[in-house]
Design a protein around this motif. Structure first.
Motif, short mmCIF file in Angstrom:
data_model
loop_
_atom_site.label_atom_id
_atom_site.label_comp_id
_atom_site.label_asym_id
_atom_site.label_seq_id
_atom_site.Cartn_x
_atom_site.Cartn_y
_atom_site.Cartn_z
N PRO A 1 131.12 -20.08 -61.25
CA PRO A 1 131.39 -19.20 -60.12
C PRO A 1 130.25 -18.28 -59.77
CG PRO A 1 132.65 -18.52 -62.07
CD PRO A 1 132.08 -19.87 -62.35
N LEU A 2 129.44 -17.86 -60.73
CA LEU A 2 128.38 -16.92 -60.42
C LEU A 2 127.21 -17.58 -59.70
CD1 LEU A 2 128.39 -14.82 -63.69
CD2 LEU A 2 129.25 -14.14 -61.46
N LEU A 3 127.21 -18.90 -59.66
CA LEU A 3 126.16 -19.59 -58.94
C LEU A 3 126.64 -20.12 -57.59
CD1 LEU A 3 124.46 -21.70 -61.73
CD2 LEU A 3 123.53 -19.72 -60.55
N LEU A 4 127.91 -19.94 -57.28
CA LEU A 4 128.46 -20.54 -56.07
C LEU A 4 128.68 -19.50 -54.99
CD1 LEU A 4 131.12 -22.92 -57.60
CD2 LEU A 4 128.78 -23.41 -56.96
N ILE A 5 128.45 -19.90 -53.77
CA ILE A 5 128.78 -19.07 -52.62
C ILE A 5 129.79 -19.88 -51.81
CG2 ILE A 5 127.86 -17.69 -50.73
CD1 ILE A 5 126.67 -17.17 -53.52
N ALA A 6 131.04 -19.86 -52.25
CA ALA A 6 132.03 -20.76 -51.66
C ALA A 6 133.12 -19.99 -50.93
CB ALA A 6 132.65 -21.62 -52.76
N LEU A 7 132.92 -18.71 -50.65
CA LEU A 7 133.93 -17.93 -49.97
C LEU A 7 133.80 -18.14 -48.47
CD1 LEU A 7 133.54 -14.61 -51.97
CD2 LEU A 7 135.33 -16.30 -52.22
N LEU B 1 122.87 -5.06 -35.63
CA LEU B 1 122.74 -4.67 -37.03
C LEU B 1 122.97 -5.90 -37.90
CD1 LEU B 1 124.58 -1.22 -37.26
CD2 LEU B 1 122.25 -1.66 -38.02
N VAL B 2 122.34 -5.97 -39.05
CA VAL B 2 122.38 -7.17 -39.88
C VAL B 2 123.76 -7.36 -40.52
CG1 VAL B 2 121.53 -6.01 -41.97
CG2 VAL B 2 121.17 -8.47 -41.68
N SER B 3 124.20 -8.60 -40.59
CA SER B 3 125.37 -9.00 -41.37
C SER B 3 124.87 -9.71 -42.62
CB SER B 3 126.28 -9.95 -40.57
OG SER B 3 126.77 -9.32 -39.42
N VAL B 4 125.55 -9.51 -43.74
CA VAL B 4 125.14 -10.11 -45.01
C VAL B 4 126.28 -11.00 -45.49
CG1 VAL B 4 124.26 -9.68 -47.34
CG2 VAL B 4 123.77 -8.05 -45.51
N GLN B 5 126.13 -12.30 -45.27
CA GLN B 5 127.23 -13.22 -45.52
C GLN B 5 126.99 -14.16 -46.70
OE1 GLN B 5 129.92 -12.14 -44.40
NE2 GLN B 5 130.61 -13.68 -42.96
N SER B 6 125.94 -13.89 -47.49
CA SER B 6 125.67 -14.76 -48.63
C SER B 6 124.74 -14.05 -49.60
CB SER B 6 125.03 -16.07 -48.17
OG SER B 6 123.74 -15.82 -47.64
N VAL B 7 124.67 -14.57 -50.82
CA VAL B 7 123.73 -14.05 -51.80
C VAL B 7 122.30 -14.18 -51.26
CG1 VAL B 7 122.70 -14.48 -54.07
CG2 VAL B 7 125.17 -14.45 -53.82
N GLU B 8 122.03 -15.29 -50.59
CA GLU B 8 120.69 -15.53 -50.06
C GLU B 8 120.29 -14.43 -49.08
OE1 GLU B 8 118.05 -19.22 -48.28
OE2 GLU B 8 120.18 -19.10 -47.79
N MET B 9 121.21 -14.10 -48.14
CA MET B 9 120.89 -13.04 -47.18
C MET B 9 120.79 -11.69 -47.87
SD MET B 9 120.06 -12.09 -44.19
CE MET B 9 120.52 -13.21 -42.87
N TYR C 1 131.49 -12.89 -48.49
CA TYR C 1 130.65 -12.44 -49.60
C TYR C 1 130.65 -10.91 -49.63
CZ TYR C 1 126.38 -11.00 -51.98
OH TYR C 1 125.49 -10.37 -52.80
N GLN C 2 130.72 -10.31 -50.83
CA GLN C 2 130.72 -8.86 -50.97
C GLN C 2 129.80 -8.43 -52.10
OE1 GLN C 2 134.55 -6.83 -50.60
NE2 GLN C 2 135.55 -8.80 -50.18
N ASN C 3 129.18 -7.26 -51.92
CA ASN C 3 128.26 -6.75 -52.93
C ASN C 3 128.42 -5.23 -53.08
OD1 ASN C 3 126.09 -7.27 -54.83
ND2 ASN C 3 124.76 -6.16 -53.41
N TRP C 4 129.68 -4.79 -53.11
CA TRP C 4 129.97 -3.36 -53.15
C TRP C 4 129.64 -2.75 -54.51
CZ3 TRP C 4 130.93 -0.94 -48.79
CH2 TRP C 4 131.54 -1.63 -47.73
#
Length: 368
Positions: free
Chosen positions: A8-14, A274-282, A321-324
């Motif tokens: 799960p920590l390597l996947l961006i499947a949300l 304004l930027v949206s952050v929808q993945s770990v990559e972004m 994706y969330q990074n709170w």
């Protein structure tokens, strides 16, 4: 035969994740040496092309509208070796065995949960990662470069290990897949190459047999008849006059202190939004950009709805994706005396925080 494990920590499947390309590429069909090409790109755009991943490479190749032998990009040789992940993940975590790493070899294997350097020409089995299948054990022996190519062609890339938890999961997966104590390639490598715009991108797309050597005078160029793979050329050789590829950043930090609503208005008037952050990559792109900020946090396109009790992106996308940061991003925000909006911290782990929209912060706009 390949074995897989959900990681799960390597996947961006949300939700639905769109491909993230940070840059717009521009092919300039004028023959120049590398230094002249660099000056042109910095004057007209952002810099000579930087490439972060295969998505970028595909877009770069699409930008080319003429026949050419070679075209300069922004990769240049240095005397300083640095460790990188093949996937482009930043190197936040290292788990070297005692006495490692030593100089000489520049690819890494994992044995019993510890990392060792090994000759990149040696052959081992290896671990790829795949967005839908997770970890994939490939029970074939290859050298590091061939293993990297296999993973990129059939999955995503060689596996990255970003923290102790991922390292433990990978160790268990390897032990379940083959005999304990065996060595496998992971995606860690060291090289002395640096991008013209000082990006930390670790993506490399060398043609087979390249680079055969490296000095401070070597520069990378894409070769059309090698499917855009890279070769090295001497920048001080007067015969090496090539067309070149510039990039224009898709994200830009605005070093003005504005409220969230003022920042939104500014981005929509002068850029796109304004930027949206929808993945770990972004998120990694944003982490690079916020280093240019002059405030302790930087506005994102995140907004809280008091009526609905949800966070949303002003671009209209769902917050998948969330990074709170801990304690931030809850549905029960205090809407008095003002509405809350989302920002990314400039320091630390660059996590997201909830701030009153009246705070005066720098902000990140997107250009495309």
């Amino acid at each position: 035969m390949a074995q897989t494990l959900y990681f799960p920590l390597l996947l961006i499947a949300l939700c639905s994740i769109s491909e993230c390309v940070q840059r717009q590429y521009h092919f300039i069909n004028e023959n120049k040496n590398w230094t002249e090409a660099q000056s042109y790109c910095r004057e007209k755009y952002t810099d000579l092309a930087t490439v972060d991943n295969m998505n970028d490479m595909i877009q770069l190749n699409k930008s080319v509208d003429a026949n050419y032998r070679a075209a300069w990009i922004g990769l240049q040789g240095t005397n300083v070796y640095k460790w990188h992940w093949s996937s482009g993940d930043p190197v936040f975590f290292l788990n070297w065995a005692s006495g490692q790493p030593y100089s000489g070899d520049n690819c890494a294997v994992m044995t019993n949960g510890k990392w060792f350097v090994g000759a990149c020409t040696a052959t081992w089995t290896f671990i790829c990662y795949n967005m839908s299948r997770g970890l994939v054990f490939v029970n074939q022996t290859m050298n590091w470069r061939d293993a990297q190519s296999y993973c990129r062609q059939n999955h995503i890339d060689l596996v990255s290990v970003r923290n102790q938890n991922e390292n433990q999961q990978l160790e268990k997966f390897i032990n379940d897949s083959q005999t304990s104590g065996s060595s496998v390639w992971i995606g860690l490598f060291s090289d002395p190459w640096q991008w013209s715009d000082q990006s930390n991108s670790s993506f490399r797309y060398w043609k087979t047999g390249q680079p055969i050597s490296q000095t401070n005078e070597h520069r990378a160029a894409v070769e059309q008849f090698s499917q855009g793979q890279w070769s090295i050329y001497m920048s001080n050789n007067t015969n090496n006059q090539f067309p070149f590829i510039c990039h224009e950043d898709k994200l830009i930090v605005i070093q003005q202190n504005l409220s969230w609503s003022e920042a939104l208005r500014y981005c929509r008037q002068h850029h796109v939004d304004l930027v949206s952050v929808q993945s770990v990559e972004m998120q990694y792109k944003v982490m690079i950009m916020v280093k240019l900020a002059s405030t302790e946090a930087v506005w994102l396109g995140l907004r809280h709805s008091c009526a609905l009790g949800i966070w949303f992106w002003v671009s209209g996308q769902t917050v998948c994706y969330q990074n709170w940061a801990p304690g931030n991003g809850t549905s029960e925000e205090d809407c008095e005396p003002t509405v809350r909006s989302g920002a990314v911290q400039s320091g630390g782990n660059q996590t997201w925080i909830s701030r009153p929209e009246t705070d005066q912060l720098n902000f990140i706009c997107r250009n495309y």
